[in-house]
Write an enzyme that holds these catalytic residues in place. Structure first.
Site, PDB file in Angstrom:
ATOM      1  N   THR A   9      -4.287   4.647  -9.848  1.00 23.07           N
ATOM      2  CA  THR A   9      -3.573   4.915  -8.596  1.00 23.07           C
ATOM      3  C   THR A   9      -3.527   6.397  -8.285  1.00 23.07           C
TER       4      THR A   9
ATOM      5  N   GLY B 174       1.775   5.841 -16.534  1.00 16.93           N
ATOM      6  CA  GLY B 174       2.850   5.998 -17.503  1.00 16.93           C
ATOM      7  C   GLY B 174       2.421   6.914 -18.649  1.00 16.93           C
TER       8      GLY B 174
ATOM      9  N   GLU C 138       0.542  -3.046 -11.154  1.00 19.00           N
ATOM     10  CA  GLU C 138      -0.513  -4.000 -11.506  1.00 19.00           C
ATOM     11  C   GLU C 138      -0.913  -4.854 -10.322  1.00 19.00           C
TER      12      GLU C 138
HETATM   13  C1  LIG Z   1       7.612  -7.134 -18.020  1.00 19.55           C
HETATM   14  C2  LIG Z   1       6.132  -6.883 -18.174  1.00 19.55           C
HETATM   15  C3  LIG Z   1       5.842  -6.601 -19.581  1.00 19.55           C
HETATM   16  C4  LIG Z   1       4.389  -6.556 -19.874  1.00 19.55           C
HETATM   17  C5  LIG Z   1       3.733  -5.263 -19.383  1.00 19.55           C
HETATM   18  C6  LIG Z   1       2.515  -5.061 -20.180  1.00 19.55           C
HETATM   19  C7  LIG Z   1       1.898  -3.949 -20.179  1.00 19.55           C
HETATM   20  C8  LIG Z   1       2.293  -2.838 -19.312  1.00 19.55           C
HETATM   21  C9  LIG Z   1       1.136  -2.292 -18.572  1.00 19.55           C
HETATM   22  C10 LIG Z   1       1.155  -2.012 -17.252  1.00 19.55           C
HETATM   23  C11 LIG Z   1       2.371  -1.984 -16.463  1.00 19.55           C
HETATM   24  C12 LIG Z   1       2.710  -0.569 -16.219  1.00 19.55           C
HETATM   25  C13 LIG Z   1       1.959   0.176 -15.437  1.00 19.55           C
HETATM   26  C14 LIG Z   1       1.166  -0.309 -14.295  1.00 19.55           C
HETATM   27  C15 LIG Z   1      -0.152   0.007 -14.176  1.00 19.55           C
HETATM   28  C16 LIG Z   1      -0.837  -0.159 -12.898  1.00 19.55           C
HETATM   29  O1  LIG Z   1      -0.262  -0.469 -11.893  1.00 19.55           O
HETATM   30  S1  LIG Z   1      -2.536   0.091 -12.970  1.00 19.55           S
HETATM   31  C17 LIG Z   1      -3.060   0.027 -11.304  1.00 19.55           C
HETATM   32  C18 LIG Z   1      -2.996  -1.377 -10.740  1.00 19.55           C
HETATM   33  N1  LIG Z   1      -3.575  -1.402  -9.439  1.00 19.55           N
HETATM   34  C19 LIG Z   1      -3.926  -2.537  -8.829  1.00 19.55           C
HETATM   35  O2  LIG Z   1      -3.710  -3.615  -9.283  1.00 19.55           O
HETATM   36  C20 LIG Z   1      -4.618  -2.357  -7.513  1.00 19.55           C
HETATM   37  C21 LIG Z   1      -4.534  -3.595  -6.670  1.00 19.55           C
HETATM   38  N2  LIG Z   1      -5.671  -3.678  -5.794  1.00 19.55           N
HETATM   39  C22 LIG Z   1      -6.758  -4.473  -6.121  1.00 19.55           C
HETATM   40  O3  LIG Z   1      -6.804  -5.144  -7.129  1.00 19.55           O
HETATM   41  C23 LIG Z   1      -7.896  -4.478  -5.138  1.00 19.55           C
HETATM   42  O4  LIG Z   1      -7.920  -3.343  -4.394  1.00 19.55           O
HETATM   43  C24 LIG Z   1      -7.820  -5.698  -4.196  1.00 19.55           C
HETATM   44  C25 LIG Z   1      -8.195  -6.884  -5.037  1.00 19.55           C
HETATM   45  C26 LIG Z   1      -6.428  -5.835  -3.682  1.00 19.55           C
HETATM   46  C27 LIG Z   1      -8.744  -5.554  -3.016  1.00 19.55           C
HETATM   47  O5  LIG Z   1      -9.895  -5.001  -3.507  1.00 19.55           O
HETATM   48  P1  LIG Z   1     -11.174  -4.862  -2.549  1.00 19.55           P
HETATM   49  O6  LIG Z   1     -12.139  -3.981  -3.171  1.00 19.55           O
HETATM   50  O7  LIG Z   1     -10.713  -4.592  -1.155  1.00 19.55           O
HETATM   51  O8  LIG Z   1     -11.731  -6.262  -2.728  1.00 19.55           O
HETATM   52  P2  LIG Z   1     -11.831  -7.478  -1.791  1.00 19.55           P
HETATM   53  O9  LIG Z   1     -10.510  -7.961  -1.367  1.00 19.55           O
HETATM   54  O10 LIG Z   1     -12.844  -7.182  -0.744  1.00 19.55           O
HETATM   55  O11 LIG Z   1     -12.430  -8.420  -2.895  1.00 19.55           O
HETATM   56  C28 LIG Z   1     -13.758  -8.170  -3.346  1.00 19.55           C
HETATM   57  C29 LIG Z   1     -14.128  -9.231  -4.320  1.00 19.55           C
HETATM   58  O12 LIG Z   1     -13.708  -8.806  -5.620  1.00 19.55           O
HETATM   59  C30 LIG Z   1     -12.895  -9.773  -6.207  1.00 19.55           C
HETATM   60  N3  LIG Z   1     -11.918  -9.072  -7.039  1.00 19.55           N
HETATM   61  C31 LIG Z   1     -10.977  -8.178  -6.619  1.00 19.55           C
HETATM   62  N4  LIG Z   1     -10.264  -7.753  -7.684  1.00 19.55           N
HETATM   63  C32 LIG Z   1     -10.761  -8.388  -8.768  1.00 19.55           C
HETATM   64  C33 LIG Z   1     -10.442  -8.365 -10.179  1.00 19.55           C
HETATM   65  N5  LIG Z   1      -9.427  -7.614 -10.649  1.00 19.55           N
HETATM   66  N6  LIG Z   1     -11.180  -9.116 -11.017  1.00 19.55           N
HETATM   67  C34 LIG Z   1     -12.184  -9.886 -10.519  1.00 19.55           C
HETATM   68  N7  LIG Z   1     -12.544  -9.990  -9.215  1.00 19.55           N
HETATM   69  C35 LIG Z   1     -11.827  -9.232  -8.361  1.00 19.55           C
HETATM   70  C36 LIG Z   1     -12.265 -10.504  -5.068  1.00 19.55           C
HETATM   71  O13 LIG Z   1     -11.863 -11.801  -5.484  1.00 19.55           O
HETATM   72  C37 LIG Z   1     -13.426 -10.553  -4.094  1.00 19.55           C
HETATM   73  O14 LIG Z   1     -14.303 -11.529  -4.501  1.00 19.55           O
HETATM   74  P3  LIG Z   1     -15.082 -12.331  -3.367  1.00 19.55           P
HETATM   75  O15 LIG Z   1     -15.776 -11.296  -2.497  1.00 19.55           O
HETATM   76  O16 LIG Z   1     -14.020 -13.074  -2.618  1.00 19.55           O
HETATM   77  O17 LIG Z   1     -16.005 -13.211  -4.143  1.00 19.55           O
HETATM   78  C1  LIG Z   2       6.835   1.522 -12.280  1.00 19.44           C
HETATM   79  C2  LIG Z   2       5.400   1.714 -11.882  1.00 19.44           C
HETATM   80  C3  LIG Z   2       4.461   2.032 -12.860  1.00 19.44           C
HETATM   81  C4  LIG Z   2       3.126   2.232 -12.493  1.00 19.44           C
HETATM   82  N1  LIG Z   2       2.223   2.587 -13.465  1.00 19.44           N
HETATM   83  C5  LIG Z   2       0.936   2.820 -13.100  1.00 19.44           C
HETATM   84  C6  LIG Z   2      -0.016   3.218 -14.089  1.00 19.44           C
HETATM   85  O1  LIG Z   2       0.314   3.351 -15.259  1.00 19.44           O
HETATM   86  N2  LIG Z   2      -1.304   3.459 -13.692  1.00 19.44           N
HETATM   87  C7  LIG Z   2      -1.699   3.314 -12.386  1.00 19.44           C
HETATM   88  O2  LIG Z   2      -2.880   3.524 -12.095  1.00 19.44           O
HETATM   89  N3  LIG Z   2      -0.811   2.917 -11.421  1.00 19.44           N
HETATM   90  C8  LIG Z   2       0.480   2.680 -11.757  1.00 19.44           C
HETATM   91  N4  LIG Z   2       1.380   2.290 -10.794  1.00 19.44           N
HETATM   92  C9  LIG Z   2       0.966   2.274  -9.391  1.00 19.44           C
HETATM   93  C10 LIG Z   2       0.838   0.846  -8.881  1.00 19.44           C
HETATM   94  O3  LIG Z   2      -0.316   0.242  -9.384  1.00 19.44           O
HETATM   95  C11 LIG Z   2       0.799   0.920  -7.336  1.00 19.44           C
HETATM   96  O4  LIG Z   2       2.076   1.362  -6.908  1.00 19.44           O
HETATM   97  C12 LIG Z   2       0.488  -0.437  -6.734  1.00 19.44           C
HETATM   98  O5  LIG Z   2      -0.867  -0.762  -6.978  1.00 19.44           O
HETATM   99  C13 LIG Z   2       0.748  -0.472  -5.219  1.00 19.44           C
HETATM  100  O6  LIG Z   2       0.020   0.551  -4.558  1.00 19.44           O
HETATM  101  P1  LIG Z   2       0.809   1.609  -3.633  1.00 19.44           P
HETATM  102  O7  LIG Z   2       1.960   2.107  -4.383  1.00 19.44           O
HETATM  103  O8  LIG Z   2      -0.192   2.574  -3.123  1.00 19.44           O
HETATM  104  O9  LIG Z   2       1.382   0.761  -2.435  1.00 19.44           O
HETATM  105  P2  LIG Z   2       0.526   0.323  -1.033  1.00 19.44           P
HETATM  106  O10 LIG Z   2      -0.718  -0.298  -1.478  1.00 19.44           O
HETATM  107  O11 LIG Z   2       0.519   1.556  -0.223  1.00 19.44           O
HETATM  108  O12 LIG Z   2       1.527  -0.752  -0.514  1.00 19.44           O
HETATM  109  C14 LIG Z   2       2.564  -0.410   0.400  1.00 19.44           C
HETATM  110  C15 LIG Z   2       2.782  -1.609   1.310  1.00 19.44           C
HETATM  111  O13 LIG Z   2       1.569  -1.855   2.032  1.00 19.44           O
HETATM  112  C16 LIG Z   2       1.204  -3.220   1.929  1.00 19.44           C
HETATM  113  N5  LIG Z   2      -0.249  -3.376   1.886  1.00 19.44           N
HETATM  114  C17 LIG Z   2      -1.130  -2.559   1.282  1.00 19.44           C
HETATM  115  N6  LIG Z   2      -2.378  -3.040   1.401  1.00 19.44           N
HETATM  116  C18 LIG Z   2      -2.281  -4.205   2.093  1.00 19.44           C
HETATM  117  C19 LIG Z   2      -3.220  -5.189   2.529  1.00 19.44           C
HETATM  118  N7  LIG Z   2      -4.532  -5.091   2.277  1.00 19.44           N
HETATM  119  N8  LIG Z   2      -2.737  -6.262   3.190  1.00 19.44           N
HETATM  120  C20 LIG Z   2      -1.417  -6.390   3.431  1.00 19.44           C
HETATM  121  N9  LIG Z   2      -0.478  -5.488   3.058  1.00 19.44           N
HETATM  122  C21 LIG Z   2      -0.915  -4.415   2.398  1.00 19.44           C
HETATM  123  C22 LIG Z   2       1.797  -3.672   0.601  1.00 19.44           C
HETATM  124  O14 LIG Z   2       1.996  -5.085   0.609  1.00 19.44           O
HETATM  125  C23 LIG Z   2       3.111  -2.910   0.561  1.00 19.44           C
HETATM  126  O15 LIG Z   2       4.092  -3.631   1.288  1.00 19.44           O
HETATM  127  C24 LIG Z   2       2.732   2.095 -11.134  1.00 19.44           C
HETATM  128  C25 LIG Z   2       3.673   1.756 -10.156  1.00 19.44           C
HETATM  129  C26 LIG Z   2       5.006   1.557 -10.526  1.00 19.44           C
HETATM  130  C27 LIG Z   2       6.012   1.198  -9.468  1.00 19.44           C
END
Ligand SMILES: CCCCC/C=C\C/C=C\C/C=C\C=C\C(=O)SCCNC(=O)CCNC(=O)[C@H](O)C(C)(C)COP(=O)(O)OP(=O)(O)OC[C@H]1O[C@@H](n2cnc3c(N)ncnc32)[C@H](O)[C@@H]1OP(=O)(O)O
Ligand SMILES: Cc1cc2nc3c(=O)[nH]c(=O)nc-3n(C[C@H](O)[C@H](O)[C@H](O)COP(=O)(O)OP(=O)(O)OC[C@H]3O[C@@H](n4cnc5c(N)ncnc54)[C@H](O)[C@@H]3O)c2cc1C
Length: 647
Positions: A133, A172, A415
């Protein structure tokens, strides 16, 4: 092994409740003499690091990391998740080290890279996080701006953050804790873009911990919760790393700059699927913790009278309190059941992918998205309900319910933000509908979408309710497809038609998730119950029944739209629900005791096993630094002059 047996005997319990001589939780130096609420932002972090070092030293001493046992198995055992609740009310600064850094290397590194880096990471010789992110992008991964330009003349990648919005933001441990991280960056070779790739990057000098040249680091500041996770920011200024630091299990860059694509560009996103799967079980743990606290407190707390002639009753005897809390017990079991089932799906698909079969990855992605969303959404709401059910004392940090809420609600965002992930599952459902309509076979969890049989007479049974939720999901998906088709026929672009239908798509996706969860919970308990005693089997079936009827009543509008449920069915369902509350009430405390969460893990004045709630609340109150003196200095400095008109 039966379900509750699993609960009580799963690996983490052997670690957490092991004999005293090597019981991690018997080390009192792990715990705080002064509640961390009274520490400054900086002191909280420093104290968390102190405890982290102690905790991991004990983990390494006591836990039997079988050589070759992957971090996936260890994490699945869940003991870290539970035991860390004892030491840290929030997650530790190294949450991402185990939660994503190690899994990213395990899932994205070549065997050689895994051999070198996993050993150092698991031995805690290096500490890492997962940096994807950015300040400007979290959801839209393709929009991330950090670049990795390959320089064939030096066989290096040049990492660069071209804008403020490209700064990595959130990872984190990134602020001041870790010295390495997996960075997701846009790969360019001779000006050509090759998508998002994972890079293992050293951030700090291993001896001095100083940021390396070209690396800017810091923490992002105070948050709603997770105050000790040290979420940070990271920027690169043309920072060079060797070619072998790109994790090349899927795609490779050869010395001369030739790019070799992997079987799917989405494999780079594999770590996110893994964590989403893990989160479902983490939610089950958080729900078990909150339910244990609230149910035990509700058995201790007496308030008001049901009959004027009788003494004040346990608040758990109020049916409204049972309505608030018994679903929490069932929800924890539902998600721990689904988590094990999803983990088996995950490991199965990973195994198939190892032999090149990618066919089931889309279904796994859709399932991981939908179960991560519904588990985090439901548990966040129900943990807050547990807090409210405890009245004023639930508002105290010493109850540990506010912290537990913070942990749960954070997972609705990280996530993959929940709305966005539901839309991902909706994408899979619409594609399945279109595929099925052409007579092509669908994946096991989506096959019901093609049930074209006439809507049957409604039955107030588990089969009837589960079938009803499948009808709702299929009906919603069909409505979405019809609306999109209609808009496209009117000249709207598919993308705009999708956006205009997205509220319905999210609802369809949630309905699908609920159908999957109800069916899985029911079938897994039925399978496990065969090995349990009749009384235990009976109470587990009561919880499954309660869970199904609860959600049928919660989603009546949908059932009225898409099934043949009638008014008298609804009346009967409501009565079934109230009868179940009455049946389960006598076992409520026994059921939360079966979660077997020790006092150190509950970390709660309200949930301790001995029920000494009032004494514990007073003990905690007296720990407030303000209670060290009868008159605080601010009286003389401010109040007294003010009250005497001198300020
Ligand atoms: C209480 C809990 C305790 C347990 C916790 C355990 C561990 C702690 C660890 C982590 C938690 C703490 C920190 C957090 C870390 C983070 O947040 S890391 C960052 C996380 N970020 C995201 O998840 C980003 C979310 N966004 C996306 O995944 C993609 O951008 C999204 C899928 C939304 C859209 O992507 P885009 O490129 O626009 O793709 P499309 O919508 O066009 O889809 C393209 C095709 O790809 C397929 N696809 C998309 N994602 C995946 C995937 N992950 N794996 C496999 N395939 C994927 C999608 O289905 C499409 O396929 P088709 O074209 O339909 O065939
Ligand atoms: C406690 C915490 C720990 C985290 N740890 C990590 C980490 O260790 N590593 C890391 O890489 N990231 C980490 N993240 C980041 C996290 O993965 C992002 O916050 C998350 O993926 C959401 O992205 P954003 O914050 O940019 O929100 P945005 O994507 O900007 O979302 C804002 C709003 O826009 C809407 N929106 C966005 N896109 C769309 C769409 N295509 N269609 C409809 N609505 C949409 C969402 O639904 C939401 O309401 C952490 C976040 C938190 C809160």
């Amino acid at each position: 092994m039966g379900l509750v047996d699993q609960l009580v005997n799963q690996p983490h319990y052997t670690l957490v409740n092991q004999p005293r001589e090597n019981d991690i939780l018997s080390h009192k130096e792990l715990f705080d003499s002064i509640p961390e609420e009274y520490l400054s932002h900086k002191e909280k972090y420093e104290n968390a690091i102190r405890k982290t070092v102690l905790y991991y030293r004990l983990m390494q001493k006591y836990q039997n990391y079988k050589e070759g046992s992957t971090i996936l198995d260890e994490t699945r055992a869940n003991y870290r998740n539970l035991v860390s609740f004892a030491v840290f009310k929030d997650y530790p600064p190294l949450m991402l080290h185990n939660g994503m850094f190690i899994p990213a290397i395990a899932g994205q590194g070549t065997p050689e890279q895994q051999k070198h880096w996993l050993k150092r990471a698991k031995n805690m010789e290096i500490l890492g996080t997962y940096a994807q992110t950015e300040l400007g992008h979290g959801t839209f991964i393709r929009g991330l701006e950090t670049t990795a330009e390959y320089d064939p003349s030096t066989e290096e990648f040049v990492l660069h953050s071209p804008t403020l919005t490209s700064y990595k933001w959130w990872p984190g441990g990134l602020g001041h804790t870790v010295n390495y991280c997996v960075v997701m960056a846009q790969l360019y070779i001779r000006g050509r873009h090759h998508g998002m790739q994972p890079f293992l990057v050293q951030l700090r000098d291993e001896a001095t911990h100083m940021p390396l040249p070209g690396v800017k680091l810091g923490e992002i500041g105070a948050k709603l919760g997770l105050s000790t996770v040290n979420n940070g920011f990271l920027a690169f200024e043309h920072h060079r790393i060797p070619r072998d630091r790109m994790l090349m299990k899927n795609a490779q860059v050869l010395k001369d700059g030739t790019f070799v694509a992997g079987p799917s560009s989405k494999l780079a996103y594999g770590t996110m699927i893994y964590v989403r799967v893990i989160i479902v079980n983490g939610m089950a743990n958080l729900m078990a913790k909150a339910a244990t606290i609230a149910v035990r407190y509700s058995a201790v707390r007496r308030q008001s009278q049901i009959k004027p002639s009788e003494p004040e009753c346990q608040i758990l005897d109020y049916v409204t309190q049972q309505h608030k809390l018994l679903i929490c017990i069932a929800t924890s079991l539902a998600f721990s059941t689904c988590a094990r089932w999803l983990w088996d799906v995950y490991t199965g698909v990973m195994g198939q992918m190892e032999s090149g079969n990618m066919d089931h990855l889309p279904e796994l992605h859709a399932l991981a998205c939908s179960l991560k969303v519904v588990s985090t959404m439901d548990v966040s709401g129900l943990v807050e309900r547990c807090r409210l059910a405890c009245g004023g004392h639930g508002f105290m940090h010493s109850s540990n319910l506010p912290y537990t809420y913070g942990l749960a609600t954070a997972a609705c965002t990280y996530e993959g933000e929940n709305t966005v992930l539901l839309l991902q599952t909706a994408r899979s459902l619409v594609k399945a509908w279109q595929k099925g309509s052409k007579g092509k076979p669908l994946s096991p969890t989506e096959a019901y979408l093609m049930d074209k049989s006439p809507v049957p007479k409604w039955e107030n049974t588990l089969d009837g309710i589960i079938a009803g939720f499948r009808r709702v999901s299929a009906g919603k998906v069909q409505d979405c497809v019809s609306k999109i088709d209609k808009l496209v026929k009117m000249g709207t672009s598919y993308e705009d038609a999708w956006n205009q239908t997205s509220v319905r798509l999210v609802a369809a996706s949630e309905a699908h998730s609920r159908a999957v969860i109800l069916a899985t919970f029911r079938s897994e308990v039925s399978r496990a119950a065969a090995a349990l005693s009749p009384p235990l089997s009976r109470v587990l079936h009561q919880l499954v029944h309660l869970y199904c009827v609860y959600w049928a009543l919660e989603r009546l509008g949908d059932l009225l739209l898409y099934t043949s449920i009638a008014e008298r069915d609804v009346q009967e369902l409501q009565q079934q629900y109230e009868d179940l509350l009455q049946k389960i009430r006598p076992n409520a405390v026994g059921l939360v005791d079966a979660f077997d969460l020790r006092d150190e893990i509950l970390n709660s004045t309200l949930g301790a096993y001995d029920g000494r709630v009032y004494e514990r609340l007073m003990e905690e109150a007296l720990k407030s630094p303000l209670n060290a003196e009868p008159v605080n200095q601010s009286f003389h400095q401010y109040l007294k002059p003010f009250m005497h008109g001198k300020l």
